[in-house]
Scaffold this motif. Structure first.
Motif, PDB file in Angstrom:
ATOM      1  N   PRO A  87       0.811  -1.222   0.000  1.00  0.00           N
ATOM      2  CA  PRO A  87       0.000   0.000   0.000  1.00  0.00           C
ATOM      3  C   PRO A  87       0.850   1.281   0.000  1.00  0.00           C
ATOM      4  CG  PRO A  87      -0.926  -1.610   1.501  1.00  0.00           C
ATOM      5  CD  PRO A  87       0.392  -2.161   1.053  1.00  0.00           C
ATOM      6  N   GLU A  88       0.232   2.364  -0.487  1.00  0.00           N
ATOM      7  CA  GLU A  88       0.938   3.641  -0.682  1.00  0.00           C
ATOM      8  C   GLU A  88       1.116   4.372   0.667  1.00  0.00           C
ATOM      9  OE1 GLU A  88       2.374   4.428  -3.410  1.00  0.00           O
ATOM     10  OE2 GLU A  88       2.324   6.569  -3.801  1.00  0.00           O
ATOM     11  N   ARG A  89       1.869   3.774   1.558  1.00  0.00           N
ATOM     12  CA  ARG A  89       2.215   4.387   2.852  1.00  0.00           C
ATOM     13  C   ARG A  89       3.726   4.263   2.998  1.00  0.00           C
ATOM     14  NH1 ARG A  89      -1.962   5.860   2.218  1.00  0.00           N
ATOM     15  NH2 ARG A  89      -3.960   5.352   3.154  1.00  0.00           N
ATOM     16  N   LEU A  90       4.396   5.413   3.266  1.00  0.00           N
ATOM     17  CA  LEU A  90       5.857   5.422   3.247  1.00  0.00           C
ATOM     18  C   LEU A  90       6.449   4.453   4.276  1.00  0.00           C
ATOM     19  CD1 LEU A  90       8.163   6.634   1.671  1.00  0.00           C
ATOM     20  CD2 LEU A  90       8.201   8.557   3.255  1.00  0.00           C
ATOM     21  N   GLN A  91       5.818   4.401   5.480  1.00  0.00           N
ATOM     22  CA  GLN A  91       6.393   3.531   6.510  1.00  0.00           C
ATOM     23  C   GLN A  91       6.318   2.055   6.092  1.00  0.00           C
ATOM     24  OE1 GLN A  91       8.094   4.729   9.205  1.00  0.00           O
ATOM     25  NE2 GLN A  91       8.737   2.584   9.249  1.00  0.00           N
ATOM     26  N   ILE A  92       5.187   1.657   5.487  1.00  0.00           N
ATOM     27  CA  ILE A  92       5.067   0.236   5.051  1.00  0.00           C
ATOM     28  C   ILE A  92       6.119  -0.046   3.978  1.00  0.00           C
ATOM     29  CG2 ILE A  92       3.524  -1.557   4.151  1.00  0.00           C
ATOM     30  CD1 ILE A  92       1.147  -0.027   5.056  1.00  0.00           C
ATOM     31  N   LYS A  93       6.351   0.932   3.111  1.00  0.00           N
ATOM     32  CA  LYS A  93       7.349   0.725   2.040  1.00  0.00           C
ATOM     33  C   LYS A  93       8.744   0.611   2.675  1.00  0.00           C
ATOM     34  CE  LYS A  93       4.633   2.490  -1.795  1.00  0.00           C
ATOM     35  NZ  LYS A  93       4.245   1.319  -2.584  1.00  0.00           N
ATOM     36  N   HIS A  94       9.070   1.509   3.612  1.00  0.00           N
ATOM     37  CA  HIS A  94      10.393   1.438   4.259  1.00  0.00           C
ATOM     38  C   HIS A  94      10.580   0.101   4.968  1.00  0.00           C
ATOM     39  CE1 HIS A  94      11.113   6.087   4.393  1.00  0.00           C
ATOM     40  NE2 HIS A  94      11.497   5.527   3.265  1.00  0.00           N
ATOM     41  N   ASP A  95       9.561  -0.354   5.701  1.00  0.00           N
ATOM     42  CA  ASP A  95       9.674  -1.646   6.415  1.00  0.00           C
ATOM     43  C   ASP A  95       9.893  -2.780   5.406  1.00  0.00           C
ATOM     44  OD1 ASP A  95       9.226  -0.229   8.703  1.00  0.00           O
ATOM     45  OD2 ASP A  95       7.129  -0.887   8.975  1.00  0.00           O
ATOM     46  N   SER A  96       9.199  -2.702   4.283  1.00  0.00           N
ATOM     47  CA  SER A  96       9.339  -3.766   3.267  1.00  0.00           C
ATOM     48  C   SER A  96      10.756  -3.773   2.688  1.00  0.00           C
ATOM     49  CB  SER A  96       8.345  -3.572   2.124  1.00  0.00           C
ATOM     50  OG  SER A  96       7.039  -3.538   2.624  1.00  0.00           O
ATOM     51  N   GLY A 111      12.430  -2.570  -7.607  1.00  0.00           N
ATOM     52  CA  GLY A 111      11.579  -1.543  -8.215  1.00  0.00           C
ATOM     53  C   GLY A 111      10.375  -1.299  -7.315  1.00  0.00           C
ATOM     54  N   SER A 112       9.986  -0.030  -7.187  1.00  0.00           N
ATOM     55  CA  SER A 112       8.784   0.287  -6.414  1.00  0.00           C
ATOM     56  C   SER A 112       7.686   0.759  -7.357  1.00  0.00           C
ATOM     57  CB  SER A 112       9.077   1.396  -5.397  1.00  0.00           C
ATOM     58  OG  SER A 112       7.844   1.839  -4.832  1.00  0.00           O
ATOM     59  N   SER A 113       6.460   0.267  -7.117  1.00  0.00           N
ATOM     60  CA  SER A 113       5.315   0.661  -7.956  1.00  0.00           C
ATOM     61  C   SER A 113       4.715   1.992  -7.518  1.00  0.00           C
ATOM     62  CB  SER A 113       4.216  -0.406  -7.877  1.00  0.00           C
ATOM     63  OG  SER A 113       4.666  -1.624  -8.359  1.00  0.00           O
ATOM     64  N   THR A 114       5.302   2.643  -6.533  1.00  0.00           N
ATOM     65  CA  THR A 114       4.677   3.846  -5.969  1.00  0.00           C
ATOM     66  C   THR A 114       4.134   4.818  -7.027  1.00  0.00           C
ATOM     67  OG1 THR A 114       4.964   5.751  -4.507  1.00  0.00           O
ATOM     68  CG2 THR A 114       6.907   5.079  -5.774  1.00  0.00           C
ATOM     69  N   SER A 115       2.909   5.310  -6.766  1.00  0.00           N
ATOM     70  CA  SER A 115       2.308   6.269  -7.699  1.00  0.00           C
ATOM     71  C   SER A 115       2.817   7.673  -7.444  1.00  0.00           C
ATOM     72  CB  SER A 115       0.794   6.300  -7.519  1.00  0.00           C
ATOM     73  OG  SER A 115       0.250   5.053  -7.785  1.00  0.00           O
ATOM     74  N   GLY A 116       3.244   7.939  -6.185  1.00  0.00           N
ATOM     75  CA  GLY A 116       3.513   9.329  -5.862  1.00  0.00           C
ATOM     76  C   GLY A 116       4.844   9.622  -5.208  1.00  0.00           C
ATOM     77  N   PHE A 117       5.405   8.652  -4.448  1.00  0.00           N
ATOM     78  CA  PHE A 117       6.642   8.965  -3.712  1.00  0.00           C
ATOM     79  C   PHE A 117       7.832   9.085  -4.647  1.00  0.00           C
ATOM     80  CE2 PHE A 117       4.213   6.695  -0.308  1.00  0.00           C
ATOM     81  CZ  PHE A 117       4.000   7.813   0.471  1.00  0.00           C
ATOM     82  N   LYS A 118       8.755   9.998  -4.245  1.00  0.00           N
ATOM     83  CA  LYS A 118       9.978  10.161  -5.021  1.00  0.00           C
ATOM     84  C   LYS A 118      10.963   9.061  -4.597  1.00  0.00           C
ATOM     85  CE  LYS A 118      10.292  14.390  -3.590  1.00  0.00           C
ATOM     86  NZ  LYS A 118      10.161  15.806  -3.290  1.00  0.00           N
ATOM     87  N   PRO A 119      11.881   8.666  -5.483  1.00  0.00           N
ATOM     88  CA  PRO A 119      12.829   7.619  -5.098  1.00  0.00           C
ATOM     89  C   PRO A 119      13.682   8.021  -3.898  1.00  0.00           C
ATOM     90  CG  PRO A 119      13.388   8.559  -7.252  1.00  0.00           C
ATOM     91  CD  PRO A 119      12.053   9.083  -6.878  1.00  0.00           C
ATOM     92  N   SER A 120      14.016   9.331  -3.760  1.00  0.00           N
ATOM     93  CA  SER A 120      14.843   9.735  -2.606  1.00  0.00           C
ATOM     94  C   SER A 120      14.084   9.488  -1.296  1.00  0.00           C
ATOM     95  CB  SER A 120      15.256  11.205  -2.723  1.00  0.00           C
ATOM     96  OG  SER A 120      14.108  12.013  -2.799  1.00  0.00           O
ATOM     97  N   GLN A 121      12.755   9.611  -1.325  1.00  0.00           N
ATOM     98  CA  GLN A 121      11.970   9.319  -0.117  1.00  0.00           C
ATOM     99  C   GLN A 121      12.010   7.813   0.182  1.00  0.00           C
ATOM    100  OE1 GLN A 121       8.431  11.401  -1.878  1.00  0.00           O
ATOM    101  NE2 GLN A 121       8.122  12.054   0.252  1.00  0.00           N
ATOM    102  N   ALA A 186       3.135  10.948 -15.530  1.00  0.00           N
ATOM    103  CA  ALA A 186       1.778  10.612 -15.977  1.00  0.00           C
ATOM    104  C   ALA A 186       0.728  10.850 -14.891  1.00  0.00           C
ATOM    105  CB  ALA A 186       1.733   9.169 -16.457  1.00  0.00           C
ATOM    106  N   ASP A 187       1.063  10.549 -13.639  1.00  0.00           N
ATOM    107  CA  ASP A 187       0.054  10.734 -12.587  1.00  0.00           C
ATOM    108  C   ASP A 187      -0.248  12.206 -12.336  1.00  0.00           C
ATOM    109  OD1 ASP A 187      -0.583   8.156 -12.249  1.00  0.00           O
ATOM    110  OD2 ASP A 187       0.457   7.865 -10.340  1.00  0.00           O
ATOM    111  N   ARG A 188       0.675  13.092 -12.725  1.00  0.00           N
ATOM    112  CA  ARG A 188       0.372  14.530 -12.579  1.00  0.00           C
ATOM    113  C   ARG A 188      -0.742  14.913 -13.556  1.00  0.00           C
ATOM    114  NH1 ARG A 188       4.559  16.959  -9.513  1.00  0.00           N
ATOM    115  NH2 ARG A 188       3.932  19.037 -10.173  1.00  0.00           N
ATOM    116  N   PHE A 189      -0.689  14.369 -14.777  1.00  0.00           N
ATOM    117  CA  PHE A 189      -1.790  14.645 -15.719  1.00  0.00           C
ATOM    118  C   PHE A 189      -3.087  14.059 -15.208  1.00  0.00           C
ATOM    119  CE2 PHE A 189       1.549  13.913 -19.183  1.00  0.00           C
ATOM    120  CZ  PHE A 189       1.908  15.234 -19.170  1.00  0.00           C
TER     121      PHE A 189
END
Ligand SMILES: NC(=O)C1=CN([C@@H]2O[C@H](COP(=O)(O)OP(=O)(O)OC[C@H]3O[C@@H](n4cnc5c(N)ncnc54)[C@H](O)[C@@H]3O)[C@@H](O)[C@H]2O)C=CC1
Ligand SMILES: C[N+](C)(C)CC(=O)CC(=O)[O-]
Length: 491
Positions: A87-96, A111-121, A186-189
């Motif tokens: 899911p699109e939650r930064l903490q869950i992604k970091h733990d994973s 590779g991360s499927s994130t729709s919105g987070f930047k790779p630096s995050q 693309a998600d910005r459009f």
């Protein structure tokens, strides 16, 4: 050797990734804590199996093996590609990422499927920041080729190139962004359009259905083939892009849109939109809508393939690469035993070949046998260069027997025999199989012609010799059952 991908999070997007890798011949290992994950991925795979293989006119590699695992550590074992789709939650992604990096091959791409987070995050506090990058796909991942690749200075260029290479080999179009930005490109459009549409519904200007019509009857079709800038260039007429900008640029200053304001998500607005969406589409289940979407996408992408354009050109290139590495890429000289029937078609039945009876339409049997004839012609030297020099074959007579039915997604093979040939004549016999099941036979009599006079004439000596090599080697084989038969009720 079969390669392995690990899918961490197997929901809508993880399931789509699993299907794309599996159907491109990779083994796939999944971790998802949801006890329903296997069933959900099974549903996505069923959709993918009926749609993806038929995008191409040549068979994909044999499907890989799918397995489910109780821990991330077990799932990433042996994987050279790890796709995070939690899911699109930064903490869950970091733990994973932490769990993945404790166990995975340090050379694997994450590779991360994130729709919105930047790779630096995503990379914050990671054991190895350079291994993690954004690979943002589009739903349905098994059909849509775009994947936005977003990296940082931490990612070694070799890892980025490896990632792009792997994505290309599973049929995707990696679009590597120059800089990271929230929500990529693309998600910005998509968000800008969505925000505007919410206003139009809230203000009572249009319903959800009318907004969808505004897209699908007009600019949506246009965008699918030319995008935005190329479309507007054409809209500028002969004067082109500068004229277009001079004419329509000032409109950007007028208050046409409310772009940056977001309508408040009140219960009333949510109910209004959900109610209109139910009225528009509630008579279909989500599975039905997915199948309608997939049918349409396959038809559109296959149409673009015939134009060698956009997403269709990508399919064409993938098809060519697969063909070249397979039996279908052989030259006549590669064929050691000309007495054996020749493989001329190996492909899946595409969705747009099926009809109201739920199986492959009769016209498509002729299409498949026509493709088999084309391949045999190419094999003996009647290729594009020969045809450009003024000679070709025309079909004079065809007899197809429909023996058994076949459905979308099924893998079919056509094997071709030469019943006679030389001079002006070529008499071919095609047998179509799904596995060991004989589906149809096609008997075709062709005449060699001059494309200038449009009259029959002898084939060139080289073409004649190549055809006779097969005809002579097969002359002593027993005649195929049904050859030369005319139509008649069995007695
Ligand atoms: N749905 C969409 O249209 C798109 C979504 N994405 C992105 O893909 C990611 C996943 O989104 P969806 O597939 O839509 O969500 P989803 O809710 O369908 O799937 C998420 C899956 O992750 C599993 N999960 C939850 N916690 C987990 C954990 N700790 N470890 C492993 N698995 C866990 C859930 O059981 C669920 O199956 C998000 O980052 C989203 O932004 C990207 C492109 C399109
Ligand atoms: C809605 N969404 C932001 C999750 C959509 C995407 O990320 C891409 C898509 O498939 O539309």
């Amino acid at each position: 050797m079969t390669q392995t991908a690990a899918i961490i999070g197997g929901g809508v997007i993880g399931g789509g990734w699993a299907a794309r890798f599996l159907l491109n011949g990779w083994d796939v290992r999944v971790f998802d804590p949801d006890p329903e994950a296997a069933r959900k991925i099974g549903d996505v795979l069923a959709n993918a199996r009926r749609s993806l293989p038929g995008l191409l006119d040549v068979a994909l590699p044999p499907e890989g093996q799918l397995s489910f695992h109780d821990t991330i550590a077990e799932a990433v074992t042996g994987a050279i590609w790890i796709q995070e789709s939690v899911p699109e939650r930064l903490q869950i992604k970091h733990d994973s990422f932490a769990a993945i990096q404790r166990a995975c091959d340090p050379r694997a791409v994450i590779g991360s499927s994130t729709s919105g987070f930047k790779p630096s995050q995503l990379q914050q506090n990671a054991q190895d920041r350079g291994q993690i990058l954004v690979c943002h796909p589009f739903n349905p991942v098994y059909l849509l080729p775009l994947v936005e690749v977003v990296s940082t200075a931490q990612n070694p260029s070799e890892l980025i190139e490896t990632a792009k290479g792997i994505l290309s080999r599973v049929g995707m179009h990696p679009l590597h962004l120059k800089k990271e930005i929230d929500a990529h490109v693309a998600d910005r459009f998509l968000e800008a359009v969505w925000r505007e549409a919410l206003w139009l519904v809230k203000d009572g200007i249009a319903t959800t259905e009318e907004i969808d019509d505004a897209i699908r009857y007009g600019f949506g079709i246009r965008w699918a083939q030319m995008g935005l800038f190329e479309t507007y260039r054409v809209a500028g007429g002969e004067a082109g892009m500068k004229h277009f900008m001079a004419q329509f640029g000032p409109a950007l200053q007028w208050p046409w849109t409310k772009l940056m304001d977001v309508p408040e998500f009140t219960e009333e607005l949510v109910d209004l939109i959900a109610g209109q969406s139910d009225a528009q589409s509630g008579h279909h289940t989500i599975r039905e809508l997915e199948r309608i979407r997939d049918n349409n996408l396959v038809a559109m992408m296959r149409a673009l393939k015939t134009q060698d354009w956009g997403a269709g050109a990508l399919l064409g290139a993938q098809e060519k690469a697969i063909r070249q590495g397979s039996e279908l890429g052989q030259t006549a000289g590669d064929i050691r035993d000309p007495a054996a029937p020749v493989l001329t078609v190996h492909r899946a039945v595409p969705l747009d070949w099926t009809d109201y009876n739920g199986h492959m339409n009769e016209a498509k049997y002729l299409q498949a046998f026509g493709d088999a004839t084309d391949r045999f012609m190419e094999l003996i030297g009647c290729d594009a260069a020969y045809i450009a020099s003024g000679g070709s074959y025309f079909t004079a007579e065809t007899h197809i027997r429909h023996i058994d039915e076949v459905n979308a997604g099924a893998l079919i093979e056509i094997r071709t025999r030469v019943l006679g040939g030389g001079g002006k004549k070529m008499h071919l016999w095609h047998e179509m199989y799904e596995g060991a099941r004989l589906l149809a036979t096609g008997e075709h009599f062709l005449l060699h012609v001059s494309l200038e006079t449009r009259r029959a004439c002898d084939a060139s000596p080289a073409l004649d010799a190549a055809l006779r090599r097969f005809a002579d080697a097969q002359a002593d084989l027993s005649p195929p059952d049904g050859a030369g038969r005319s139509i008649g009720a069995p007695r």
